[in-house]
Write a protein that holds these residues in place. Structure first.
Motif, PDB file in Angstrom:
ATOM      1  N   PHE A 239      17.902  10.138  -8.783  1.00 31.44           N
ATOM      2  CA  PHE A 239      17.078   9.345  -8.045  1.00 31.44           C
ATOM      3  C   PHE A 239      15.471   8.998  -8.059  1.00 31.44           C
ATOM      4  O   PHE A 239      14.870   8.571  -7.186  1.00 31.44           O
ATOM      5  N   TRP A 240      15.195  10.755  -7.583  1.00 31.93           N
ATOM      6  CA  TRP A 240      14.107  11.143  -7.571  1.00 31.93           C
ATOM      7  C   TRP A 240      13.253  11.441  -8.318  1.00 31.93           C
ATOM      8  O   TRP A 240      11.494  10.659  -8.425  1.00 31.93           O
ATOM      9  N   PHE A 241      13.990  11.466  -9.227  1.00 27.26           N
ATOM     10  CA  PHE A 241      12.675  11.238 -11.295  1.00 27.26           C
ATOM     11  C   PHE A 241      12.733   9.651 -11.362  1.00 27.26           C
ATOM     12  O   PHE A 241      11.518   9.165 -11.222  1.00 27.26           O
ATOM     13  N   GLY A 242      13.913   8.520 -10.921  1.00 27.49           N
ATOM     14  CA  GLY A 242      13.447   7.361 -11.278  1.00 27.49           C
ATOM     15  C   GLY A 242      12.062   7.591 -10.174  1.00 27.49           C
ATOM     16  O   GLY A 242      11.636   5.825 -10.585  1.00 27.49           O
ATOM     17  N   ASN A 243      12.313   7.754  -8.673  1.00 28.56           N
ATOM     18  CA  ASN A 243      10.991   6.941  -7.324  1.00 28.56           C
ATOM     19  C   ASN A 243      10.107   7.401  -8.625  1.00 28.56           C
ATOM     20  O   ASN A 243       9.263   6.972  -8.568  1.00 28.56           O
ATOM     21  N   ALA A 244      10.173   8.521  -9.096  1.00 28.06           N
ATOM     22  CA  ALA A 244       8.399   9.258  -9.617  1.00 28.06           C
ATOM     23  C   ALA A 244       8.508   8.578 -11.012  1.00 28.06           C
ATOM     24  O   ALA A 244       6.894   7.936 -11.379  1.00 28.06           O
ATOM     25  N   TRP A 245       9.269   7.914 -12.023  1.00 27.05           N
ATOM     26  CA  TRP A 245       8.957   7.057 -13.201  1.00 27.05           C
ATOM     27  C   TRP A 245       8.480   5.853 -12.763  1.00 27.05           C
ATOM     28  O   TRP A 245       7.297   4.621 -13.526  1.00 27.05           O
ATOM     29  N   LEU A 246       9.156   5.337 -11.410  1.00 29.14           N
ATOM     30  CA  LEU A 246       9.013   3.719 -11.270  1.00 29.14           C
ATOM     31  C   LEU A 246       7.491   3.771 -11.297  1.00 29.14           C
ATOM     32  O   LEU A 246       6.563   3.317 -10.979  1.00 29.14           O
ATOM     33  N   LEU A 247       7.067   4.121  -9.781  1.00 28.50           N
ATOM     34  CA  LEU A 247       5.134   4.758  -9.704  1.00 28.50           C
ATOM     35  C   LEU A 247       4.411   4.549 -10.789  1.00 28.50           C
ATOM     36  O   LEU A 247       3.220   4.431 -11.119  1.00 28.50           O
ATOM     37  N   LEU A 248       5.033   5.956 -11.773  1.00 28.38           N
ATOM     38  CA  LEU A 248       3.719   5.986 -12.819  1.00 28.38           C
ATOM     39  C   LEU A 248       3.761   5.292 -13.997  1.00 28.38           C
ATOM     40  O   LEU A 248       2.695   4.493 -14.729  1.00 28.38           O
ATOM     41  N   ALA A 249       5.228   4.413 -14.117  1.00 29.82           N
ATOM     42  CA  ALA A 249       5.261   2.869 -14.911  1.00 29.82           C
ATOM     43  C   ALA A 249       4.278   2.109 -13.880  1.00 29.82           C
ATOM     44  O   ALA A 249       3.717   0.814 -14.944  1.00 29.82           O
ATOM     45  N   ILE A 250       4.247   1.808 -13.160  1.00 24.37           N
ATOM     46  CA  ILE A 250       3.335   0.728 -11.876  1.00 24.37           C
ATOM     47  C   ILE A 250       1.614   1.381 -12.361  1.00 24.37           C
ATOM     48  O   ILE A 250       1.066   0.357 -12.875  1.00 24.37           O
ATOM     49  N   GLN A 251       1.641   2.307 -12.512  1.00 29.15           N
ATOM     50  CA  GLN A 251      -0.056   2.565 -12.512  1.00 29.15           C
ATOM     51  C   GLN A 251       0.242   2.878 -14.068  1.00 29.15           C
ATOM     52  O   GLN A 251      -0.796   1.921 -14.775  1.00 29.15           O
ATOM     53  N   ASN A 252       0.217   3.029 -15.057  1.00 29.96           N
ATOM     54  CA  ASN A 252       0.188   2.862 -16.372  1.00 29.96           C
ATOM     55  C   ASN A 252       0.326   0.977 -16.878  1.00 29.96           C
ATOM     56  O   ASN A 252      -0.951   0.387 -17.415  1.00 29.96           O
ATOM     57  N   TRP A 253       1.252   0.486 -16.328  1.00 25.32           N
ATOM     58  CA  TRP A 253       0.920  -0.577 -16.268  1.00 25.32           C
ATOM     59  C   TRP A 253      -0.034  -1.503 -15.980  1.00 25.32           C
ATOM     60  O   TRP A 253      -1.093  -2.500 -16.176  1.00 25.32           O
ATOM     61  N   ARG A 254      -1.092  -1.160 -14.314  1.00 27.67           N
ATOM     62  CA  ARG A 254      -2.232  -1.488 -14.568  1.00 27.67           C
ATOM     63  C   ARG A 254      -3.129  -1.180 -14.847  1.00 27.67           C
ATOM     64  O   ARG A 254      -4.100  -1.319 -14.747  1.00 27.67           O
ATOM     65  N   ASN A 255      -2.800   0.089 -15.269  1.00 24.66           N
ATOM     66  CA  ASN A 255      -4.318   0.928 -15.993  1.00 24.66           C
ATOM     67  C   ASN A 255      -4.235   0.074 -17.168  1.00 24.66           C
ATOM     68  O   ASN A 255      -5.387   0.598 -18.113  1.00 24.66           O
ATOM     69  N   THR A 256      -3.317  -0.302 -17.935  1.00 29.31           N
ATOM     70  CA  THR A 256      -3.515  -0.732 -19.273  1.00 29.31           C
ATOM     71  C   THR A 256      -3.463  -2.168 -19.554  1.00 29.31           C
ATOM     72  O   THR A 256      -3.821  -2.894 -20.314  1.00 29.31           O
ATOM     73  N   ALA A 257      -3.736  -2.941 -18.195  1.00 31.40           N
ATOM     74  CA  ALA A 257      -3.855  -4.172 -18.252  1.00 31.40           C
ATOM     75  C   ALA A 257      -5.211  -4.622 -18.756  1.00 31.40           C
ATOM     76  O   ALA A 257      -6.576  -4.071 -18.004  1.00 31.40           O
ATOM     77  N   PRO A 258      -5.406  -5.425 -18.660  1.00 29.09           N
ATOM     78  CA  PRO A 258      -7.060  -5.365 -19.417  1.00 29.09           C
ATOM     79  C   PRO A 258      -7.867  -5.945 -18.127  1.00 29.09           C
ATOM     80  O   PRO A 258      -9.691  -6.100 -18.713  1.00 29.09           O
ATOM     81  N   HIS A 259      -7.880  -6.035 -17.177  1.00 28.14           N
ATOM     82  CA  HIS A 259      -9.087  -6.225 -15.592  1.00 28.14           C
ATOM     83  C   HIS A 259      -9.263  -4.263 -15.801  1.00 28.14           C
ATOM     84  O   HIS A 259      -8.688  -3.704 -15.089  1.00 28.14           O
ATOM     85  N   ALA A 260     -10.406  -4.083 -15.612  1.00 28.24           N
ATOM     86  CA  ALA A 260     -11.126  -3.250 -16.168  1.00 28.24           C
ATOM     87  C   ALA A 260     -10.667  -2.992 -14.102  1.00 28.24           C
ATOM     88  O   ALA A 260     -10.268  -1.641 -13.831  1.00 28.24           O
ATOM     89  N   TRP A 261     -11.122  -3.589 -13.461  1.00 30.46           N
ATOM     90  CA  TRP A 261     -11.564  -3.890 -11.570  1.00 30.46           C
ATOM     91  C   TRP A 261      -9.910  -3.317 -10.910  1.00 30.46           C
ATOM     92  O   TRP A 261     -10.025  -2.937  -9.772  1.00 30.46           O
ATOM     93  N   ASN A 262      -9.040  -3.742 -11.832  1.00 31.26           N
ATOM     94  CA  ASN A 262      -7.472  -3.314 -11.290  1.00 31.26           C
ATOM     95  C   ASN A 262      -6.786  -2.138 -11.756  1.00 31.26           C
ATOM     96  O   ASN A 262      -5.632  -1.672 -11.370  1.00 31.26           O
ATOM     97  N   ARG A 263      -8.242  -1.065 -11.801  1.00 29.95           N
ATOM     98  CA  ARG A 263      -7.416  -0.069 -12.510  1.00 29.95           C
ATOM     99  C   ARG A 263      -7.267   0.880 -11.343  1.00 29.95           C
ATOM    100  O   ARG A 263      -7.656   0.482 -10.547  1.00 29.95           O
ATOM    101  N   THR A 264      -6.287   2.044 -11.420  1.00 31.46           N
ATOM    102  CA  THR A 264      -6.753   3.458 -10.517  1.00 31.46           C
ATOM    103  C   THR A 264      -6.747   4.717 -11.076  1.00 31.46           C
ATOM    104  O   THR A 264      -6.911   4.682 -12.356  1.00 31.46           O
ATOM    105  N   THR A 265      -6.824   5.541 -10.237  1.00 32.53           N
ATOM    106  CA  THR A 265      -7.872   6.812 -10.712  1.00 32.53           C
ATOM    107  C   THR A 265      -5.749   7.141 -10.976  1.00 32.53           C
ATOM    108  O   THR A 265      -4.998   7.628 -10.499  1.00 32.53           O
ATOM    109  N   PRO A 266      -5.694   7.858 -12.533  1.00 32.89           N
ATOM    110  CA  PRO A 266      -4.956   8.556 -12.803  1.00 32.89           C
ATOM    111  C   PRO A 266      -3.916   9.162 -12.474  1.00 32.89           C
ATOM    112  O   PRO A 266      -4.747  10.626 -11.301  1.00 32.89           O
ATOM    113  N   PHE A 267      -2.819   9.880 -12.607  1.00 33.19           N
ATOM    114  CA  PHE A 267      -2.027  11.007 -11.763  1.00 33.19           C
ATOM    115  C   PHE A 267      -2.546  12.214 -12.107  1.00 33.19           C
ATOM    116  O   PHE A 267      -2.858  12.804 -11.102  1.00 33.19           O
ATOM    117  N   ALA A 268      -2.556  11.976 -13.511  1.00 40.43           N
ATOM    118  CA  ALA A 268      -3.131  13.636 -14.048  1.00 40.43           C
ATOM    119  C   ALA A 268      -4.751  13.629 -13.133  1.00 40.43           C
ATOM    120  O   ALA A 268      -4.150  15.255 -12.972  1.00 40.43           O
TER     121      ALA A 268
END
Length: 566
Positions: A239-268
């Motif tokens: 359950f907790w791994f899935g919550n972290a996985w969901l957050l990281l997947a959403i960040q990966n989706w935002r950071n790989t989207a073509p809109h450069a100004w919609n990206r966030t600071t990577p978790f690492a």
């Protein structure tokens, strides 16, 4: 220079049409998320201006261009400051005209608090708008089930291809075609001169595997499914791994989207800021970067939502039509033939006493849903990073714990201790011999209980009184210093729509000017201290001066020691 008290606070900008007689007419407003900006970078950001950030059918009222730069001494302090809860901020003004301007900049023109049927409808529409997430979830599930490419292989790993070609050309042509090589090389030197450092030092030039994507999330889901079936006790950790996985997947989706100004600071990178106290380098984004790809992606998602909404509306109309056609077949008979009385209440709006509490509940629900949405979409990137890290740690703890052993032996202990035959002996030798309290003893216990409650209430009332006195003192001092008109400014993001820079925005590495510019520090209205409150900006200046004097003191003592030795 504006000092930021909390890293998650935004810069709110409003543009007005000045009116010397009445209120200034608002043209538009924008909220700039400062937490996503990097140091050592000069940003030139263009934004559309809107009248508010809550109306779905809002239209741009123009645009504004801002040049910004952020500086902070310690990246670790920036991240760790988000662990403390944000303090509610209030700003004072000397006249109501400035108060009205500040309220519209913070909240927009649309009043979402006062009672109104339109306000109630907007709250309901906002809650229904969260159904649009199903379209993104549908794409994610399809990509997950059919093992489609989700994460680029090796990320942005670049190979020095041009350096390899140059090295091969050099070792093969140096003997046979020395003259031709020198002649051709002298002609191409000017072309390769801008890339001399990359070519000579074998730096990355061409991405490895291009845009090849691997189904990483599908692999994770498959591994989680086959292990969970064999070990159901992993549900707590998954359950907790899935919550972290969901957050990281959403960040990966935002950071790989073509809109450069919609990206966030990577978790690492946020972890690096917190662990090593080291910030990332300058962010360089040219103007109109990936504009065509971003427009195509936004058009694709808008068309998909539009087609889905049209299909849902068509099904709704067909169901209504079918219901109207079959309504006459389902008759129960009308036996009441009395005259029906109509009144104005049947056509008037419902009572405020009924609908206004519902509106307040909907407002609170929308407010907290916005906060949760902004965290999971990484608009509040530091809170999202903390939630991701906490989910991973809790998941690891639950994964290490032997849940099968714990649950089995906990059940055995409860079954034997609570339902075993020894409970008969407990009843005979203990429970049945318990003394029943008399009325006087029960009354005495109740008096002691109420006395304890009264003492706790007195302590809480004392704390509340002190807190109220501090608030009244702060308010009185701020009214004397800054004015009697007050408005609240939210610290965390609680708006329905997040403003993104336009594609013509750009960022570049900050180059300090040859001549040191004149710096003006704009002090805020924050007060510190209890007995005699003082301005936070003045206290910061005193602390900075004390640190500067403390650094100079050891040097002066060393110089005195050297003079004595001489």
């Amino acid at each position: 220079i504006f000092n930021i008290e909390h890293p998650s606070s935004d810069l709110k900008v409003g543009v007005f049409d000045y009116d010397s007689m009445g209120q200034n007419d608002m043209i538009g407003r924008v909220s700039v998320p400062v937490s996503s900006l990097r140091p050592e970078t000069e940003y030139v950001l263009s934004y559309n201006l809107y009248e508010d950030a809550v109306t779905p059918e809002r239209k741009p009222q123009g645009s504004v261009t801002l040049r910004l730069r952020v500086e902070f001494d310690s990246p670790k302090q920036v991240v760790m400051a988000n662990l403390s809860p944000p303090v509610e901020q209030f700003i004072n003004f000397q006249n109501p005209k400035h108060l009205a301007m500040a309220k519209t900049v913070v909240d927009g023109k649309t009043d979402m608090v006062s009672y109104g049927i339109g306000t109630l409808t907007m709250h309901i529409s906002e809650l229904l708008s969260y159904l649009n997430v199903t379209y993104y979830i549908g794409d994610a599930i399809i990509s997950l089930l059919f093992w489609r490419g989700q994460v680029p292989l090796f990320g942005k790993f670049m190979i020095p291809l041009h350096s390899m070609i140059a090295f091969f050309a050099a070792i093969t042509f140096v003997d046979d075609l020395l003259f031709v090589s020198l002649t051709f090389g002298s002609g191409m030197l000017g072309c390769f001169l801008p890339f001399k450092n990359s070519l000579l030092f074998w730096r990355g030039q061409v991405p490895l595997f291009g845009k090849f994507m691997i189904p990483l999330h599908s692999m994770i889901a498959f591994f989680a499914a086959i292990t969970f079936v064999e070990r159901p006790t992993l549900c707590f950790s998954y359950f907790w791994f899935g919550n972290a996985w969901l957050l990281l997947a959403i960040q990966n989706w935002r950071n790989t989207a073509p809109h450069a100004w919609n990206r966030t600071t990577p978790f690492a990178r946020i972890l690096m800021m917190m662990a090593l106290d080291k910030a990332a380098g300058p962010e360089i984004i040219p103007a109109d970067f990936q504009k065509m790809e971003a427009d195509e992606y936004e058009f694709y998602m808008a068309e998909k939502i539009r087609r889905a909404e049209e299909a849902a509306l068509k099904r709704y109309e067909e169901n209504n039509k079918l219901w109207e056609e079959t309504q006459h077949l389902d008759q129960t008979g009308e036996t009441d033939i009395s005259t029906k009385k109509s009144s104005l209440a049947d056509y008037a709006s419902p009572f405020k006493s009924i609908l206004y509490p519902i509106q307040q509940i909907l407002y609170s629900v929308c407010y907290y849903l916005r906060i949760v949405r902004n965290i999971y979409l990484w608009d509040e990137q530091y809170y999202a990073a903390f939630l991701t890290a906490a989910s991973i740690l809790v998941g690891l703890v639950f994964y290490i714990l032997p849940w099968a052993f714990i649950l089995r032996w906990t059940g055995r202990i409860v079954a034997w201790l609570v339902f075993g035959p020894h409970m008969k002996l407990v009843d005979v030798f203990y429970y049945s011999k318990l003394k029943v309290d008399t009325e006087e003893e029960e009354l005495k216990k109740m008096e002691e209980y109420y006395k304890g409650l009264k003492e706790d209430a007195t302590k809480n009332a004392e704390l509340a009184r002190i807190k109220t006195e501090e608030a009244v003192k702060q308010k009185s001092v701020k009214e004397i210093l800054f004015g009697q008109f007050v408005t609240r400014v939210p610290v965390i993001k609680c708006e329905s729509f997040i403003d993104l820079p336009l594609h013509n925005s750009y960022s570049k590495k900050y180059v300090p000017p040859a001549k040191e510019p004149t710096v003006y520090h704009i002090g805020g209205q924050a007060l510190v201290g209890t007995i005699i409150p003082e301005l936070q900006s003045i206290k910061d200046q005193k602390d900075a001066k004390e640190k500067k004097d403390a650094k100079k003191a050891p040097k002066s003592e060393e110089s005195k020691g050297k003079i004595k030795n001489v």
